[in-house]
Design an enzyme around this catalytic site. Structure first.
Site, short mmCIF file in Angstrom:
data_model
loop_
_atom_site.label_atom_id
_atom_site.label_comp_id
_atom_site.label_asym_id
_atom_site.label_seq_id
_atom_site.Cartn_x
_atom_site.Cartn_y
_atom_site.Cartn_z
N THR A 106 3.58 -2.56 2.20
CA THR A 106 2.37 -1.81 2.54
C THR A 106 2.69 -0.33 2.70
OG1 THR A 106 2.71 -2.30 4.89
CG2 THR A 106 1.19 -3.73 3.70
N GLU A 107 1.63 0.48 2.68
CA GLU A 107 1.83 1.92 2.86
C GLU A 107 2.19 2.22 4.32
OE1 GLU A 107 -1.60 4.65 2.73
OE2 GLU A 107 -2.88 2.88 2.82
N CYS A 109 1.75 5.11 7.45
CA CYS A 109 1.02 6.29 7.89
C CYS A 109 1.96 7.20 8.67
CB CYS A 109 -0.18 5.90 8.74
SG CYS A 109 -1.51 5.15 7.76
N ASP A 173 -2.32 -4.29 9.47
CA ASP A 173 -1.92 -5.58 10.02
C ASP A 173 -2.98 -6.65 9.83
OD1 ASP A 173 0.00 -7.16 11.03
OD2 ASP A 173 -0.06 -6.41 13.07
#
Length: 297
Positions: A106-107, A109, A173
């Site tokens: 996933t990316e 942040c 999540d």
């Protein structure tokens, strides 16, 4: 650097502990986060040259239940098809039979989660909180109007992430999310007690549980206090929530407009507005400069 030549090393840099089957993503040793069944590691996307998160679920926790493993896999795969600016991007999903893990990339942040970010920046205007809240609702609207409908079920400030330099907020999540048909309520208890809607405990609920959790997230953003922190056990939280007793933190919200908006979100399920309705609320009509919120200490 071609992925084939970098299966275990980032050349002069830090060695990769693991590389995904495509050779594109490499995992480092350091943890970004850790949960009951999932660990999140720092990783690198060699194709795009960006840092990413490598989420690893240890399947031994589900070894007695292959049906659950398959369901988990298909849910995460479906999550990788979600495309919205306020939802964390999932780039790749695969099952590693040798290590008995389910992995997904996933990316990341830049500023981490909203809970830590809010603690770090104690003086935040009402206007800024409205901007964050609106983005969370835009993410929820996307999930709830998706076909099939996606319920997050565990929305709280630790899994809402922020790119602080541009004030961009994203819901993450979604590992506990569930897909439900339009006419079917979901049937399992899962989530974080302080943020769980009362009907979640009854195991008969709809996407409106996320609206309740969103209201609790906004309450935490305003007061910098986790709801029901006056309770010293899950049992006491459960009792208060199911009896309809509001969290003590709500009394610390001095702005009547903010308080009324939170109360709307945590109302009885049928009285709760949808994400679409909330986005049309006068609460967001004028994002004027608000008073600085000091810490609720």
């Amino acid at each position: 650097m071609p992925a084939e030549n970098s299966n275990s090393y980032d050349r002069e840099g830090e060695p990769f502990v693991e590389v995904d089957p495509t050779g594109r993503f490499g995992r480092y040793t350091d943890l970004l986060g850790s949960g009951a069944v999932k660990k999140v590691y720092r990783a690198f996307d060699q194709k795009e040259g960006i840092e990413v998160a490598w989420n690893q679920v240890r399947l031994r926790y589900f070894s007695e239940d292959p049906v659950l493993i398959n369901r988990l896999h298909s849910e995460v795969e479906l999550l990788s098809t979600l495309k919205n600016k306020n939802i964390i991007v999932c780039y790749n999903v695969w099952k590693d039979d040798e290590r008995n893990t389910l992995n997904f990339i996933t990316e990341v942040c830049t500023s981490g989660n909203l809970r830590e970010y809010r603690k770090k920046h104690r003086h935040v205007s009402i206007k800024a909180l409205k901007k964050w809240s609106k983005q969370v609702l835009e993410g929820l609207e996307y999930l709830h109007t998706h076909d099939p409908c996606v319920i997050h079920r565990d929305l709280n400030c630790s899994n809402i992430f922020i790119n602080g330099n541009i004030g961009q907020v994203k819901i993450g999540d979604l590992g506990l999310a569930t897909m439900v048909g339009r006419s079917h309520a979901a049937h399992s208890i899962i989530g974080t007690p302080e943020f769980m809607a009362p009907e979640l405990y009854e195991e008969d609920y709809t996407e409106m549980v996320d609206i309740y959790s969103f209201g609790m997230c906004l309450l935490e953003m305003v007061t910098m206090e986790i709801p029901y922190s006056e309770c010293d056990s899950v049992a006491k939280i459960y009792k208060k929530v199911t009896m309809g007793v509001q969290p003590g933190a709500l009394n610390k919200v001095t702005d009547p407009e903010v308080k009324a908006f939170i109360e709307k979100c945590i109302a009885q399920p049928r009285a709760r507005p949808s994400a679409t309705d909330l986005l049309k609320d006068p609460f967001f009509s004028e994002l004027n400069d608000g008073e600085e919120l000091n810490s609720a200490s």
